[in-house]
Design an enzyme around this catalytic site. Structure first.
Site, mmCIF file in Angstrom:
data_model
loop_
_atom_site.group_PDB
_atom_site.id
_atom_site.type_symbol
_atom_site.label_atom_id
_atom_site.label_comp_id
_atom_site.label_asym_id
_atom_site.label_seq_id
_atom_site.Cartn_x
_atom_site.Cartn_y
_atom_site.Cartn_z
ATOM 1 N N ASN A 7 2.708 2.082 2.518
ATOM 2 C CA ASN A 7 1.423 2.234 1.586
ATOM 3 C C ASN A 7 1.978 3.444 0.754
ATOM 4 O OD1 ASN A 7 -0.858 3.235 0.316
ATOM 5 N ND2 ASN A 7 -2.184 2.819 1.927
ATOM 6 N N ARG A 92 1.365 -2.336 0.149
ATOM 7 C CA ARG A 92 0.146 -2.125 -0.468
ATOM 8 C C ARG A 92 0.534 -1.824 -1.975
ATOM 9 N NH1 ARG A 92 -3.505 3.034 -1.394
ATOM 10 N NH2 ARG A 92 -5.254 1.815 -2.037
ATOM 11 N N HIS A 181 -10.194 -1.493 -3.507
ATOM 12 C CA HIS A 181 -10.396 -1.334 -2.215
ATOM 13 C C HIS A 181 -10.631 -2.816 -1.836
ATOM 14 C CE1 HIS A 181 -12.462 2.912 -2.685
ATOM 15 N NE2 HIS A 181 -11.128 2.866 -2.069
ATOM 16 N N ARG A 242 -13.313 12.401 -7.663
ATOM 17 C CA ARG A 242 -13.430 11.818 -8.913
ATOM 18 C C ARG A 242 -14.946 11.585 -9.369
ATOM 19 N NH1 ARG A 242 -10.939 6.950 -6.435
ATOM 20 N NH2 ARG A 242 -8.534 7.517 -6.398
ATOM 21 N N GLU A 388 -7.095 -0.551 7.070
ATOM 22 C CA GLU A 388 -6.296 -1.245 6.078
ATOM 23 C C GLU A 388 -5.176 -1.765 6.312
ATOM 24 O OE1 GLU A 388 -5.825 1.321 2.575
ATOM 25 O OE2 GLU A 388 -6.206 -0.591 1.004
#
Ligand code: ADP
Length: 404
Positions: A7, A92, A181, A242, A388
Site C-alpha cells: 500500500n 492497493r 474506500h 480535509r 483493508e
C-alpha cells in the site's frame, strides 16, 4: 497462499505479508514521512511483532519497498528467504478511473491502463506504479494484482457521478465522481449482510467508513449507487485534516484575498482543515474528544460539525435509496468511538435508526462484528471491523488462483 500486500502512499508505505489460508499476518511494515530526512520504516514479524526501525531518510517510496524486500529475504525472523517464496503481490491503487471496475492481474495491457490513471491521483498512483515496475523486474515470476479504491463505485449511475459543470470537462478530462474506500465499503456491506442473515442482493445499506479519511456509501442490492467522496477524496464529510465539501467560491475568495498559490490552497484544504483546522488542536479524534471533555469550545464545535455532516449524509442516502435495512459503521472512529456513534444516532432515531445504548458501549472483541441497534429498530445499526490489507490479500489470492 502467501501474499505481499503493498500500500504505497504519497509519503508512506504500508505492507504486510499475509498467509491467506489461515488469514494470518506474517510481517507488518509501516514507513512514514517518506521523502523527508526523518523518514523511518518499522518492520516486524510474527509471532511477536517486535519492531525493528530502519532509517530510510531521503529515500523514495519504491526505494523503501526495495529495502523492505531485502529485509524480507535477509532477516532470520522472516518466514521467507527468497522473493520467489511470495505467491502473489496485491497492490492497493487509489484511482482506477473508468478503466478498472474490479481488481486486475497486472499484465502489459493492465500496466498501460494504470499509467492512464496516474493523472487522477497524482500523489498516490505514480509511487504505486513505480513499486509495481520494480517488483516486476525483481521477481518476474510472481504474479501481481492491482486492487482499486474506486472499483466498487463504478456501478454508480450518471446522475450520481456527474457534476453540474460544462460537459466538456467530462469529455476532455473525465471529471466525475469516482469515490474511494471501495474495498472497505464492499467488505462492510458483505459483513452486514452476514450479520443480518440475508443475502446482500436483497438489502439496502448505508456504509460509513470513518477513519482519518471518511466516506459514506449507499449500497443498494450490493452495488454502490452513490458515495460522498468525489473526483478526489477531498469531497464529502469533514475529515481529520480535509475540509470535505465546502462552497467552491470560498477557494477563489481566499486565494484572491491572500494571494496564495493553487498548491498552497490545495494543502490547506487537504492537510490543515477538517477536525484539525476547526479544533486547532489535532486531527486525531481521541485528542479532540478529550479536549472537548475538558471544556474546549473549538474541540466541541469540531465534533458537533463532524457529527452533523455525517447525519446529513446518512439522511441524504436514505432518501437516495429505495429501502434502507441497516447503517454500517467501520474504520477507526466508526469501530471504536461509542461516544460519537451515540451522538450520530441520537439525531437519527426519527428515521428509524434506534441505537441500543448498552450494546453500543460493549467493547467489541477485535474482529467481531455486531448489531448495536435495539431489537425492533426498523433500520439496524451494525459495527464491522475493517481490515483493508486482509481484503487486498483475499482479492489477490482469488485472481492468482483463477489464473491456474
Ligand atoms: P486511517 O484512515 O488512517 O486508516 P483509521 O481508520 O485508523 O485511519 O482511523 C483513525 C481515526 O480513528 C483517528 O482519528 C483516531 O483518533 C480514531 N480513533 C481510533 N480509536 C478511537 C477511539 N477509541 N475513540 C475515538 N476515536 C478513535
Amino acid at each position: 497462499m502467501r501474499v505481499l500486500v503493498v500500500n504505497a502512499g504519497s509519503s508512506s508505505l504500508k505492507s504486510q505479508l499475509i498467509e491467506t489460508d489461515g488469514k494470518m499476518s506474517l510481517m507488518k511494515c509501516l514507513a512514514e514521512k517518506v521523502g523527508t530526512p526523518d523518514a523511518y520504516m518499522n518492520v516486524s514479524f510474527a509471532p511477536d511483532f517486535h519492531k525493528t526501525t530502519y532509517n530510510v531518510g531521503g529515500m523514495s517510496v519504491q526505494e523503501c519497498l526495495a529495502k523492505l524486500l531485502e529485509v524480507l529475504v535477509d532477516d532470520p525472523e522472516s518466514p521467507i528467504s527468497s522473493l520467489e517464496q511470495i505467491d502473489g503481490v496485491g497492490n492497493r491503487i487509489v484511482a482506477g478511473g473508468e478503466y478498472f471496475s474490479k481488481a486486475a492481474l497486472i499484465d502489459d495491457a493492465a500496466r498501460e491502463d494504470l499509467a492512464k490513471c496516474e493523472e487522477l491521483a497524482p500523489l498516490h498512483n505514480p509511487p504505486a506504479d513505480a513499486c509495481i515496475d520494480m517488483m516486476r523486474e525483481l521477481m518476474p515470476e510472481v504474479p501481481q494484482v492491482a486492487v482499486f479504491d474506486t472499483a466498487f463505485h463504478t456501478t454508480m449511475p450518471p446522475k450520481a457521478y456527474m457534476y453540474p459543470l460544462p460537459m466538456r470537462y467530462y469529455d476532455d478530462y473525465r471529471i466525475r465522481r469516482y469515490g474511494a474506500h471501495g474495498t472497505s465499503h464492499r467488505y462492510a456491506a458483505q459483513q452486514a449482510a452476514n450479520l443480518l442473515g440475508r443475502p446482500l442482493r436483497d438489502l439496502g445499506l448505508i456504509t460509513c467508513h470513518l477513519g482519518n479519511g471518511g466516506s459514506i456509501t449507499a449500497v443498494n442490492h450490493g452495488k454502490s449507487i452513490d458515495t460522498t467522496m468525489g473526483f478526489t477524496p477531498l469531497e464529502g464529510l469533514m475529515m481529520g485534516t480535509r475540509s470535505g465539501s465546502i462552497d467552491p467560491a470560498i477557494l477563489t475568495y481566499i486565494m484572491r484575498r491572500e494571494g496564495i498559490s493553487f498548491d498552497e490552497m490545495d494543502r490547506i484544504l487537504n492537510r490543515e482543515s477538517g477536525v484539525l483546522g476547526v479544533s486547532g488542536l489535532s486531527a486525531d479524534m481521541r485528542d479532540v474528544l478529550a479536549a472537548a471533555d475538558e471544556g474546549d469550545e473549538h474541540a466541541e464545535l469540531a465534533i458537533d460539525m463532524y457529527v452533523y455532516r455525517i447525519q446529513k449524509a446518512i439522511g441524504g442516502f436514505y432518501a437516495a435509496m429505495t429501502r434502507t435495512d441497516a447503517v454500517v459503521m467501520t474504520a477507526g472512529i466508526g469501530e471504536n468511538s461509542a461516544e460519537l456513534r451515540e451522538r450520530i444516532f441520537d439525531g437519527l432515531a426519527h428515521m428509524g435508526m434506534i441505537l441500543d445504548r448498552e450494546r453500543n458501549h460493549v467493547i467489541g472483541q477485535i474482529g467481531v462484528n455486531r448489531i448495536i441497534s435495539i431489537d425492533d429498530s426498523p433500520i439496524k445499526i451494525c459495527v464491522v471491523t475493517t481490515d483493508e490489507e486482509m481484503r487486498i490479500a483475499r482479492e489477490t489470492d482469488n485472481l492468482v488462483s483463477q489464473r491456474g
